[in-house]
Design an enzyme around this catalytic site. Structure first.
Site, PDB file in Angstrom:
ATOM      1  N   LYS A  17       0.814  -1.212   0.000  1.00 21.49           N
ATOM      2  CA  LYS A  17       0.000   0.000   0.000  1.00 21.49           C
ATOM      3  C   LYS A  17       0.854   1.272   0.000  1.00 21.49           C
ATOM      4  O   LYS A  17       0.629   2.173  -0.797  1.00 21.49           O
ATOM      5  CB  LYS A  17      -0.866  -0.040   1.262  1.00 21.49           C
ATOM      6  CG  LYS A  17      -2.126   0.717   1.217  1.00 21.49           C
ATOM      7  CD  LYS A  17      -3.096   0.267   2.313  1.00 21.49           C
ATOM      8  CE  LYS A  17      -2.476  -0.269   3.562  1.00 21.49           C
ATOM      9  NZ  LYS A  17      -2.227   0.739   4.600  1.00 21.49           N
ATOM     10  N   ARG A  93      -9.944   3.013   8.520  1.00 21.39           N
ATOM     11  CA  ARG A  93      -9.659   1.645   8.950  1.00 21.39           C
ATOM     12  C   ARG A  93     -10.936   0.994   9.492  1.00 21.39           C
ATOM     13  O   ARG A  93     -10.965  -0.208   9.700  1.00 21.39           O
ATOM     14  CB  ARG A  93      -8.639   1.646  10.092  1.00 21.39           C
ATOM     15  CG  ARG A  93      -7.211   1.973   9.706  1.00 21.39           C
ATOM     16  CD  ARG A  93      -6.432   0.714   9.460  1.00 21.39           C
ATOM     17  NE  ARG A  93      -5.125   0.526  10.047  1.00 21.39           N
ATOM     18  CZ  ARG A  93      -3.991   1.133   9.744  1.00 21.39           C
ATOM     19  NH1 ARG A  93      -3.964   2.151   8.921  1.00 21.39           N
ATOM     20  NH2 ARG A  93      -2.870   0.762  10.283  1.00 21.39           N
ATOM     21  N   ARG A 130      10.440  -6.433   5.793  1.00 16.83           N
ATOM     22  CA  ARG A 130      10.343  -4.986   5.565  1.00 16.83           C
ATOM     23  C   ARG A 130      11.286  -4.183   6.456  1.00 16.83           C
ATOM     24  O   ARG A 130      11.445  -4.457   7.641  1.00 16.83           O
ATOM     25  CB  ARG A 130       8.900  -4.542   5.827  1.00 16.83           C
ATOM     26  CG  ARG A 130       8.707  -3.047   5.771  1.00 16.83           C
ATOM     27  CD  ARG A 130       7.277  -2.671   5.561  1.00 16.83           C
ATOM     28  NE  ARG A 130       6.497  -2.759   6.777  1.00 16.83           N
ATOM     29  CZ  ARG A 130       5.222  -2.361   6.857  1.00 16.83           C
ATOM     30  NH1 ARG A 130       4.611  -1.899   5.779  1.00 16.83           N
ATOM     31  NH2 ARG A 130       4.560  -2.461   7.984  1.00 16.83           N
ATOM     32  N   ARG A 162      10.690  -1.746  11.610  1.00 18.08           N
ATOM     33  CA  ARG A 162       9.742  -0.984  12.415  1.00 18.08           C
ATOM     34  C   ARG A 162       9.486  -1.698  13.738  1.00 18.08           C
ATOM     35  O   ARG A 162       9.394  -2.914  13.774  1.00 18.08           O
ATOM     36  CB  ARG A 162       8.407  -0.880  11.648  1.00 18.08           C
ATOM     37  CG  ARG A 162       8.217   0.439  10.978  1.00 18.08           C
ATOM     38  CD  ARG A 162       7.050   0.437  10.045  1.00 18.08           C
ATOM     39  NE  ARG A 162       5.781   0.060  10.661  1.00 18.08           N
ATOM     40  CZ  ARG A 162       4.606   0.232  10.059  1.00 18.08           C
ATOM     41  NH1 ARG A 162       4.543   0.771   8.860  1.00 18.08           N
ATOM     42  NH2 ARG A 162       3.495  -0.140  10.641  1.00 18.08           N
ATOM     43  N   ARG A 173      -2.084  -7.188  13.980  1.00 15.80           N
ATOM     44  CA  ARG A 173      -2.562  -6.236  12.982  1.00 15.80           C
ATOM     45  C   ARG A 173      -3.369  -6.927  11.881  1.00 15.80           C
ATOM     46  O   ARG A 173      -4.384  -6.415  11.424  1.00 15.80           O
ATOM     47  CB  ARG A 173      -1.395  -5.451  12.377  1.00 15.80           C
ATOM     48  CG  ARG A 173      -0.705  -4.542  13.391  1.00 15.80           C
ATOM     49  CD  ARG A 173      -0.147  -3.263  12.798  1.00 15.80           C
ATOM     50  NE  ARG A 173       0.715  -3.427  11.661  1.00 15.80           N
ATOM     51  CZ  ARG A 173       2.018  -3.680  11.725  1.00 15.80           C
ATOM     52  NH1 ARG A 173       2.598  -3.824  12.889  1.00 15.80           N
ATOM     53  NH2 ARG A 173       2.725  -3.784  10.635  1.00 15.80           N
TER      54      ARG A 173
HETATM   55  P1  AMP Z   1       0.293   1.994   9.390  1.00 16.58           P
HETATM   56  O1  AMP Z   1       1.626   2.607   9.054  1.00 16.58           O
HETATM   57  O2  AMP Z   1      -0.808   2.470   8.480  1.00 16.58           O
HETATM   58  O3  AMP Z   1       0.355   0.504   9.502  1.00 16.58           O
HETATM   59  O4  AMP Z   1      -0.093   2.568  10.841  1.00 16.58           O
HETATM   60  C1  AMP Z   1       0.709   2.303  11.962  1.00 16.58           C
HETATM   61  C2  AMP Z   1      -0.125   2.356  13.232  1.00 16.58           C
HETATM   62  O5  AMP Z   1      -0.713   3.673  13.383  1.00 16.58           O
HETATM   63  C3  AMP Z   1      -1.325   1.398  13.282  1.00 16.58           C
HETATM   64  O6  AMP Z   1      -0.936   0.107  13.703  1.00 16.58           O
HETATM   65  C4  AMP Z   1      -2.237   2.111  14.288  1.00 16.58           C
HETATM   66  O7  AMP Z   1      -1.760   1.928  15.614  1.00 16.58           O
HETATM   67  C5  AMP Z   1      -2.039   3.575  13.923  1.00 16.58           C
HETATM   68  N1  AMP Z   1      -2.997   4.028  12.880  1.00 16.58           N
HETATM   69  C6  AMP Z   1      -2.698   4.486  11.625  1.00 16.58           C
HETATM   70  N2  AMP Z   1      -3.804   4.823  10.933  1.00 16.58           N
HETATM   71  C7  AMP Z   1      -4.854   4.586  11.769  1.00 16.58           C
HETATM   72  C8  AMP Z   1      -6.272   4.734  11.638  1.00 16.58           C
HETATM   73  N3  AMP Z   1      -6.846   5.176  10.499  1.00 16.58           N
HETATM   74  N4  AMP Z   1      -7.039   4.387  12.712  1.00 16.58           N
HETATM   75  C9  AMP Z   1      -6.494   3.945  13.855  1.00 16.58           C
HETATM   76  N5  AMP Z   1      -5.164   3.781  14.049  1.00 16.58           N
HETATM   77  C10 AMP Z   1      -4.340   4.090  13.018  1.00 16.58           C
END
Ligand code: AMP
Length: 226
Positions: A17, A93, A130, A162, A173
């Site tokens: 993504k 989400r 990653r 990460r 996740r």
């Molecule tokens: P990502 O890089 O998109 O995987 O986001 C990393 C982390 O940020 C996620 O595991 C959540 O803890 C938080 N996060 C990012 N976007 C959202 C969202 N739209 N709603 C809730 N938590 C989010």
């Protein structure tokens, strides 16, 4: 002139993504709005939002809808986004977030929601490999490292795994994704706003499939608002 776009990109973590959103943002010349990147930079700067976010992010948990949508609304109101559109990555989400997003965007809705489909087994492999730049967020992998000693090719930052890419956090996740985010796909499909794109194989081909999906939608809908 290249037309702008108002797109949401969905897909399990590790579906490619982030990479595809950067490519689409270059293709349509619109900002890439990533909630994960915004939160990581808040954590790095130690802002009140960042301090609140870090605990949840380290555990792989979602943050509250209100907190996220307030942050997103602020970003979507900025002039660059209002002028040409956006590629929204990591949000919505949940169905609640999708409803809030539609309200923020009204009266002009999204052009399209693109769902990148990749089998879970392939995603798990990609996530374990990653690596990301701590400064600019550029993506690498153990198969495709930066040119020099885990130093980012783009900005010279340190390239690391990460903190939430541990096996336990990844499993949580993906489980959360199935439980909370997959219903979103159904929600957008029911509204006729969704196109699924095959996310396996060469990243260039995936980008082409995504652009083709957006363009065919525009053709069918008379070019949209652009
Ligand atoms: P990502 O890089 O998109 O995987 O986001 C990393 C982390 O940020 C996620 O595991 C959540 O803890 C938080 N996060 C990012 N976007 C959202 C969202 N739209 N709603 C809730 N938590 C989010």
């Amino acid at each position: 002139m290249v037309p702008g776009a108002r797109l949401v990109v969905l897909g399990k973590q590790g579906a490619g993504k982030g990479t595809q959103c950067v490519r689409l943002s270059h293709h349509y010349v619109v900002p890439h709005v990533s909630t994960g990147d915004m939160l990581r930079s808040a954590v790095k700067e130690g802002t009140p939002l960042g301090r609140k976010a870090k605990v949840h992010m380290d555990r792989g948990e979602l943050l509250g809808d209100d907190l996220i949508m307030e942050m997103v609304a602020e970003r979507l109101n900025e002039s660059d986004v209002r002028a040409r559109g956006f590629i929204l990555d990591g949000c919505p989400r949940t169905v609640e977030q999708a409803k809030a997003l539609a309200e923020i965007l009204a009266p002009v809705d999204l052009d399209l929601v693109v769902d990148i489909e990749v089998p879970t087994a392939e995603v798990l492999q990609r996530l374990a490999a990653r690596r990301v730049c701590v400064d600019c967020g550029a993506n690498y992998s153990t198969m495709k490292p930066p040119m020099v000693n885990w130093t980012c090719d783009v900005c010279g930052g340190e390239v690391v795994q990460r903190e939430d890419d541990t096996e336990a956090a990844i499993s949580l996740r993906l489980e959360l994704y199935e439980r909370q985010t997959a219903p979103l796909i159904e929600w957008y499909r029911a509204r006729g706003q969704l196109e699924a794109v095959d996310g396996s194989g060469d990243p260039d081909e995936v980008t082409q499939r995504m652009v083709a999906a957006v363009e065919s939608r525009r053709d069918r809908h008379g070019g949209g608002p652009w």
